[in-house]
Scaffold this active site. Structure first.
Site, mmCIF file in Angstrom:
data_model
loop_
_atom_site.group_PDB
_atom_site.id
_atom_site.type_symbol
_atom_site.label_atom_id
_atom_site.label_comp_id
_atom_site.label_asym_id
_atom_site.label_seq_id
_atom_site.Cartn_x
_atom_site.Cartn_y
_atom_site.Cartn_z
ATOM 1 N N PHE A 52 67.945 29.596 22.885
ATOM 2 C CA PHE A 52 69.091 29.094 23.648
ATOM 3 C C PHE A 52 70.043 28.354 22.723
ATOM 4 O O PHE A 52 69.615 27.570 21.873
ATOM 5 C CB PHE A 52 68.629 28.152 24.774
ATOM 6 C CG PHE A 52 68.161 28.884 26.000
ATOM 7 C CD1 PHE A 52 66.993 29.629 25.973
ATOM 8 C CD2 PHE A 52 68.896 28.840 27.179
ATOM 9 C CE1 PHE A 52 66.558 30.329 27.096
ATOM 10 C CE2 PHE A 52 68.472 29.534 28.315
ATOM 11 C CZ PHE A 52 67.309 30.280 28.275
ATOM 12 N N TYR A 57 75.182 23.505 20.678
ATOM 13 C CA TYR A 57 74.068 24.030 19.876
ATOM 14 C C TYR A 57 74.363 25.391 19.245
ATOM 15 O O TYR A 57 73.563 25.873 18.444
ATOM 16 C CB TYR A 57 72.783 24.084 20.707
ATOM 17 C CG TYR A 57 72.074 22.744 20.833
ATOM 18 C CD1 TYR A 57 72.707 21.652 21.415
ATOM 19 C CD2 TYR A 57 70.775 22.568 20.368
ATOM 20 C CE1 TYR A 57 72.063 20.422 21.539
ATOM 21 C CE2 TYR A 57 70.122 21.346 20.482
ATOM 22 C CZ TYR A 57 70.772 20.287 21.074
ATOM 23 O OH TYR A 57 70.113 19.072 21.184
ATOM 24 N N ASP A 142 63.206 26.997 19.510
ATOM 25 C CA ASP A 142 64.354 26.088 19.465
ATOM 26 C C ASP A 142 65.353 26.605 18.428
ATOM 27 O O ASP A 142 64.947 27.065 17.354
ATOM 28 C CB ASP A 142 63.910 24.693 18.993
ATOM 29 C CG ASP A 142 63.550 23.766 20.133
ATOM 30 O OD1 ASP A 142 63.211 24.263 21.218
ATOM 31 O OD2 ASP A 142 63.600 22.537 19.924
ATOM 32 N N VAL A 143 66.632 26.430 18.701
ATOM 33 C CA VAL A 143 67.646 26.932 17.768
ATOM 34 C C VAL A 143 67.921 25.957 16.614
ATOM 35 O O VAL A 143 68.417 26.360 15.559
ATOM 36 C CB VAL A 143 68.960 27.268 18.519
ATOM 37 C CG1 VAL A 143 69.718 26.001 18.923
ATOM 38 C CG2 VAL A 143 69.833 28.181 17.699
ATOM 39 N N TYR A 167 50.873 15.034 16.259
ATOM 40 C CA TYR A 167 49.582 14.703 16.874
ATOM 41 C C TYR A 167 48.405 15.475 16.309
ATOM 42 O O TYR A 167 47.282 15.277 16.742
ATOM 43 C CB TYR A 167 49.667 14.926 18.403
ATOM 44 C CG TYR A 167 50.791 14.141 19.011
ATOM 45 C CD1 TYR A 167 50.623 12.788 19.317
ATOM 46 C CD2 TYR A 167 52.049 14.724 19.202
ATOM 47 C CE1 TYR A 167 51.675 12.047 19.819
ATOM 48 C CE2 TYR A 167 53.109 13.976 19.700
ATOM 49 C CZ TYR A 167 52.915 12.641 20.015
ATOM 50 O OH TYR A 167 53.950 11.913 20.499
ATOM 51 N N GLU A 235 57.594 21.270 27.947
ATOM 52 C CA GLU A 235 56.464 21.088 27.024
ATOM 53 C C GLU A 235 55.245 20.526 27.758
ATOM 54 O O GLU A 235 54.107 20.858 27.435
ATOM 55 C CB GLU A 235 56.884 20.155 25.884
ATOM 56 C CG GLU A 235 55.893 20.091 24.743
ATOM 57 C CD GLU A 235 56.498 19.384 23.534
ATOM 58 O OE1 GLU A 235 56.968 20.084 22.612
ATOM 59 O OE2 GLU A 235 56.512 18.138 23.517
HETATM 60 N N1 UDP Z 1 69.457 23.241 23.803
HETATM 61 C C1 UDP Z 1 70.767 23.744 23.868
HETATM 62 N N2 UDP Z 1 71.796 22.907 24.235
HETATM 63 C C2 UDP Z 1 71.587 21.595 24.531
HETATM 64 C C3 UDP Z 1 70.282 21.069 24.453
HETATM 65 C C4 UDP Z 1 69.240 21.923 24.073
HETATM 66 O O1 UDP Z 1 70.993 24.932 23.595
HETATM 67 O O2 UDP Z 1 72.568 20.897 24.845
HETATM 68 C C5 UDP Z 1 68.370 24.166 23.465
HETATM 69 C C6 UDP Z 1 68.332 24.495 21.970
HETATM 70 O O3 UDP Z 1 67.756 25.766 21.775
HETATM 71 C C7 UDP Z 1 67.411 23.410 21.456
HETATM 72 C C8 UDP Z 1 66.378 23.357 22.565
HETATM 73 O O4 UDP Z 1 67.129 23.561 23.766
HETATM 74 O O5 UDP Z 1 66.865 23.734 20.187
HETATM 75 C C9 UDP Z 1 65.569 22.050 22.663
HETATM 76 O O6 UDP Z 1 66.417 20.931 22.605
HETATM 77 P P1 UDP Z 1 66.415 19.971 21.334
HETATM 78 O O7 UDP Z 1 66.255 20.802 20.099
HETATM 79 O O8 UDP Z 1 67.628 19.100 21.419
HETATM 80 O O9 UDP Z 1 65.099 19.116 21.585
HETATM 81 P P2 UDP Z 1 64.220 18.394 20.452
HETATM 82 O O10 UDP Z 1 63.617 19.477 19.587
HETATM 83 O O11 UDP Z 1 65.153 17.513 19.660
HETATM 84 O O12 UDP Z 1 63.194 17.655 21.230
HETATM 85 MN MN MN Z 2 64.628 21.153 18.703
#
Ligand code: UDP
Ligand code: MN
Length: 288
Positions: A52, A57, A142-143, A167, A235
């Site tokens: 996503f 992002y 995650d992107v 963990y 998660e």
């Molecule tokens: N994401 C996105 N737009 C947003 C927030 C999240 O596309 O505004 C997607 C994106 O793929 C991102 C994933 O959801 O990598 C998880 O969010 P994030 O990486 O911010 O979470 P973290 O890894 O920091 O917990």
């Molecule tokens: Mn992330």
């Protein structure tokens, strides 16, 4: 013959290489990369990656895709399904042979929590409508991630989950950040749990992944009806599912490290690392 002989040297004694339900726990030095790729290539599987890139992002797509083309299942058939609300910011990337990009339009969201949970909803809908006919394996990623080293066929199985880097050294399961409120569908009682898995990289057979993605979606919908949101969104649901439906392969935190953290000596190779990012700047509601 030569390979079998060499295979004797692919072992580690400084880490657990098998889980207590007897599936592999994959680390650098526990497999022969060329051999395992050859074995899987014979089946020539089609691999889908769902990623996503909503709101700001999209800025992470170029590095994610460019580095994926250098390290992710090289010489396999891979399609990246990019779910975005902003198609015009999807970069043009040079792809290897047998590799494709499909763009899926999804709505924007006001809260980052809705984006991350929305992944489960939109992935459920689009896997059902399209992707399940187009691939044999599915990864959710995650992107905000960059591939730094080989991520090959050793990662493939019916259901593969990655140990959360924060963990994996912790043997006290009661300190895992599972959902602890019995009101949530993601609830895990004290005293239970194998590992804490990350939701930033997970994969497996298409139908097993579809079942799990749909589970996370439906459980989070149930929670929403009951006016509760699991502590770590999808998660938390993923971790509950995997407690009662054990993964068939567990991947070490090599498969998802983070630029925020130093690399300890048992991590010989960082395969993917999450980027340091300015949450307040990239997230729609300023990271809150
Ligand atoms: N994401 C996105 N737009 C947003 C927030 C999240 O596309 O505004 C997607 C994106 O793929 C991102 C994933 O959801 O990598 C998880 O969010 P994030 O990486 O911010 O979470 P973290 O890894 O920091 O917990
Ligand atoms: Mn992330």
């Amino acid at each position: 013959m030569v390979r079998l002989f060499l295979g004797c040297f692919f072992r580690r004694t400084d880490v657990n290489t098998v889980t207590n339900w007897n599936v592999p726990l994959v680390w650098e030095g526990t497999f022969d990369p060329a051999l395992i790729d050859d074995m899987y290539k014979k089946m020539d599987p089609r691999v889908a990656v769902v990623v996503f890139a909503v709101g700001k992002y999209t800025r992470f797509l170029k590095n994610f895709l460019d580095s994926g083309e250098k390290h992710f299942l090289i010489d396999f058939r891979v399609t990246y399904y990019i779910f975005t609300d902003n198609e015009k910011d999807v970069p043009k990337i040079e792809l290897g042979k047998g590799r494709n990009i499909t763009i899926i339009t999804v709505p924007s969201a006001m809260r980052w929590q809705d984006v991350v949970l929305g992944r489960m909803k939109w992935a459920t809908i689009i896997i059902d409508k399209q992707i399940r006919d187009e691939a044999d394996y599915l990864f959710m990623m995650d992107v905000d991630s960059v591939f730094h080293n080989r991520f090959g066929a050793e990662s493939l199985s019916q259901l593969s989950a990655v140990l959360h880097r924060g963990y994996y050294k912790n043997t006290d399961r009661d300190r895992f950040p599972y959902e602890r409120r019995p009101e949530s569908k993601a609830y895990i009682p004290a005293g239970e749990g194998d590992y804490y898995y990350t939701a930033a990289v997970w994969g497996g057979y298409m139908e097993d992944m579809y079942r799990l993605v749909r589970y996370c979606y439906e459980q989070s919908e149930e929670d929403a009806k009951n006016k509760i949101e699991a502590v770590w969104q999808e998660e938390s649901h993923l971790n509950r599912y995997l407690l009662y439906n054990k993964p068939t392969k567990v991947l070490s935190p090599e498969y998802l490290w983070s630029d925020y953290d130093q690399v300890p000596s048992d991590i010989k190779v960082v395969r993917i690392s999450q980027l340091v990012k300015n949450y307040a700047e990239v997230r729609p509601n300023g990271g809150n």
